[in-house]
Design an enzyme around this catalytic site. Structure first.
Site, PDB file in Angstrom:
ATOM      1  CG  ASP A  44      -1.822   1.205   1.288  1.00  0.00           C
ATOM      2  OD1 ASP A  44      -2.979   1.073   0.855  1.00  0.00           O
ATOM      3  OD2 ASP A  44      -1.376   2.282   1.748  1.00  0.00           O
TER       4      ASP A  44
ATOM      5  CE1 TYR B 268       0.925   7.677   2.519  1.00  0.00           C
ATOM      6  CE2 TYR B 268       1.303   5.425   1.812  1.00  0.00           C
ATOM      7  CZ  TYR B 268       0.556   6.338   2.494  1.00  0.00           C
ATOM      8  OH  TYR B 268      -0.573   5.933   3.163  1.00  0.00           O
TER       9      TYR B 268
ATOM     10  CE  LYS C  77      -3.657   4.827   0.773  1.00  0.00           C
ATOM     11  NZ  LYS C  77      -2.216   4.442   0.712  1.00  0.00           N
TER      12      LYS C  77
ATOM     13  CG  HIS D 189      -4.254   9.729   0.734  1.00  0.00           C
ATOM     14  ND1 HIS D 189      -2.918   9.727   0.394  1.00  0.00           N
ATOM     15  CD2 HIS D 189      -4.311   9.238   1.999  1.00  0.00           C
ATOM     16  CE1 HIS D 189      -2.210   9.251   1.407  1.00  0.00           C
ATOM     17  NE2 HIS D 189      -3.024   8.960   2.390  1.00  0.00           N
TER      18      HIS D 189
END
Length: 276
Positions: free
Chosen positions: A48, A53, A78, A111
């Site tokens: 994930d 990120y 996301k 998200h």
């Protein structure tokens, strides 16, 4: 290569998501490449990530370098808050695929609802388009509360297959889980260990000692027995292995009752109505 087989949850669209995966929030790009490679070697088949990120490149490099076939790995990414909107989301998705170096992902999520922007309905319509094109096999949301889901279901035609939210023994999300269960929406837990803080809870320690396991293993096992998909994050190879080794014991009714009593509503992250 590990001989551990992680069970799957069947999503409402028929896809199967491994119930236990690896989250890579706050893992730097280079480190993500190493961590994901190690996880795949240990037997993880679910990763994930997210555009926010900043490690989709590293995740993609690990996937390509692995002996595990790409189609055997369930990859989630996301769309971030600043990328929301119909056209913006389509561009963001293209950018995520380019960074990952793949032509599809198994799951694409919004998200956060980012309610002050009021774009998540249009963003969802972009996800519907992406799913129609087959470039995301499944689509869902993250951090959506009941009222966000109610609006989405009322204004669009495709029900999210999953809602990824903060969940752990201190924040058990019963109302949201009941709402989702009634509509065929799976629930996935991020921060399943409350960023490690729940591991110091004395009750969790007693349950872990009773079964001869680590506190993190006891908590991950609780998630699994609740029917949640769970994505604990670690960059430590020993903990990667330990987090996966949770299928040789089972919490009993006393354990479950003890953990049920720990629900205090305490969050380790932000409330979804206050993000974006």
């Amino acid at each position: 290569m590990s001989d551990i087989t992680v069970p799957s949850v069947v999503l409402s669209d028929g896809a199967r998501i491994p119930q236990l995966g690896l989250g890579v929030y706050k893992v730097a790009d280079d480190e993500a490449r190493t961590v994901v490679a190690t996880a795949l070697e240990l037997g993880y088949r679910h990763v994930d990530t997210a555009s926010f990120y900043g490690n989709e490149v590293g995740v993609g490099q690990a996937l390509r370098a692995s002996d595990v076939p790409r189609d055997d790995v369930f990859v989630t990414t996301k769309v971030w808050n600043t990328e929301q909107g119909f056209d913006e989301t389509l561009r963001a998705f293209d950018a995520s695929l380019e960074r990952l170096g793949t032509d599809h992902v198994e799951l694409y999520l919004i998200h956060w609802p980012a309610p002050t922007q009021d774009k998540y309905v249009d963003t969802w319509r972009a996800l519907e388009r992406i799913a129609e094109e087959g470039r995301a096999r499944s689509i869902g949301v993250s951090n959506f509360q009941v009222h966000h889901l109610e609006r989405l279901l009322g204004e669009t035609s495709v029900v999210p297959v999953i809602d990824q939210v903060e969940a752990h023994p201190w924040l058990q999300q019963h109302e949201l889980r009941e709402f989702c269960a009634a509509r065929g929406i799976a629930v996935e837990a991020w921060s399943p260990l409350a960023r490690g803080r729940v591991l110091d809870d004395a009750a969790i320690g007693r349950i872990a000692a009773k079964h001869g396991v680590e506190p993190a293993q006891a908590v991950i096992r609780w998630h699994l027995q609740q029917g949640l998909v769970v994505i604990p994050k670690t960059v430590n190879a020993l903990r990667l292995a330990s987090n996966l080794d949770v299928f040789g014991f089972e919490l009993d009714e006393d354990d479950l009752a003890t953990i049920a009593a720990l629900d205090s509503g305490e969050r380790s992250g932000s409330h979804p109505d206050q993000v974006g």
